[in-house]
Write a protein that holds these residues in place. Structure first.
Motif, short mmCIF file in Angstrom:
data_model
loop_
_atom_site.label_atom_id
_atom_site.label_comp_id
_atom_site.label_asym_id
_atom_site.label_seq_id
_atom_site.Cartn_x
_atom_site.Cartn_y
_atom_site.Cartn_z
N PHE A 1 17.42 7.53 14.66
CA PHE A 1 16.23 8.32 14.98
C PHE A 1 16.17 8.60 16.47
O PHE A 1 16.84 7.96 17.28
N ILE B 1 9.52 12.29 15.11
CA ILE B 1 10.92 11.87 15.27
C ILE B 1 11.84 12.72 14.41
O ILE B 1 11.40 13.31 13.41
N HIS C 1 18.10 2.95 13.87
CA HIS C 1 16.72 2.57 13.56
C HIS C 1 16.73 1.25 12.82
O HIS C 1 17.62 1.02 12.00
N PHE D 1 2.98 6.87 16.08
CA PHE D 1 3.66 5.63 15.71
C PHE D 1 3.39 4.53 16.73
O PHE D 1 3.47 4.75 17.94
N ARG E 1 5.59 12.87 21.71
CA ARG E 1 4.47 11.92 21.66
C ARG E 1 3.32 12.60 22.38
O ARG E 1 3.42 12.86 23.59
N1 GUN Z 1 10.25 3.50 17.39
C1 GUN Z 1 10.85 2.75 16.44
N2 GUN Z 1 10.66 3.26 15.24
C2 GUN Z 1 9.95 4.37 15.41
C3 GUN Z 1 9.46 5.33 14.52
O1 GUN Z 1 9.66 5.24 13.30
N3 GUN Z 1 8.76 6.34 15.08
C4 GUN Z 1 8.55 6.43 16.41
N4 GUN Z 1 7.86 7.46 16.86
N5 GUN Z 1 8.99 5.54 17.26
C5 GUN Z 1 9.69 4.52 16.76
#
Ligand code: GUN
Length: 204
Positions: A43, A73, A37, A173, A48
């Motif tokens: 992550f 996540i 990340h 997000f 979604r």
């Molecule tokens: N893509 C990059 N960072 C994130 C995050 O913190 N959450 C989500 N859902 N997607 C991401």
């Protein structure tokens, strides 16, 4: 003594990050299909919502008119990547602990009403020791800056240090709703003494 409310001593990692992940950590990264990340750590987006809601953040630049209703996540900090650097999201984030322990530092920048006003700073521990005051669930509202770091077990540093959580963001997000804290922003928001204690949690 620390100038940061919530800490007795100056916040620090208390161990040197590993140069590689332990076999145990590597197995978790592989099994959960985690990717590095930008904030630090690893992550994977596990959900979604296909439904969308109107974008509730009208000031977002170059923006789309909708957001996913929510996203979730897994987020993992490790011995090699133990710090989630200061950043903020516009959406609110529900955090749930799975494993390990850590510190959260929150700068309540969204509560600042006048230029120059110093926001509230809050630090708390997350972990399994509920009776000792550690949290299993914690909510960070949109607009607050957040940084995180792993706390090793009291028995000593093993290389298996980790903090594994889930984060659900509402609405979902979107990179347009995310920004890292700049060094100059930290200087604006906190006292010079607090800058000295918190600057290591900046990405830049
Ligand atoms: N893509 C990059 N960072 C994130 C995050 O913190 N959450 C989500 N859902 N997607 C991401």
């Amino acid at each position: 003594m620390s100038s940061i409310p919530g800490f007795t001593n100056t916040p620090s990692l208390g161990f040197t990050p590993s140069t590689s992940e332990s076999p145990k950590t590597q197995a978790i990264i592989k099994t959960l299909n985690l990717q590095p990340h930008l904030e630090g750590g690893y992550f994977v987006e596990t959900d979604r919502d296909f439904r969308t809601v109107p974008n509730p953040f009208p000031d977002s630049a170059q923006d789309s008119p909708t957001r996913s209703a929510s996203t979730t996540i897994y987020y993992l900090l490790t011995a090699k990547s133990p710090v989630g650097h200061f950043h903020r999201n516009k959406g609110r984030t529900v955090h749930t602990l799975h494993k390990g322990r850590g510190w959260y530092v929150i700068i309540h920048a969204d509560e600042v009403k006048q230029q120059g006003q110093k926001p509230r700073i809050e630090a708390f521990r997350v972990g399994q020791d509920v009776e000792g005051g550690e949290k299993l669930q914690w909510i960070v509202e949109g607009g607050k800056y957040k940084a995180t770091f792993v706390v090793p077990e009291e028995s000593g540093v093993t290389g298996d240090e980790m903090l594994l959580i889930s984060e659900t963001v509402v609405p979902g997000f979107d990179f347009a709703d995310h920004n890292f804290m700049k060094t100059e922003t930290l200087h604006e928001l906190v006292t010079p003494e607090q800058v000295k204690e918190l600057a290591w949690l900046l990405l830049e």
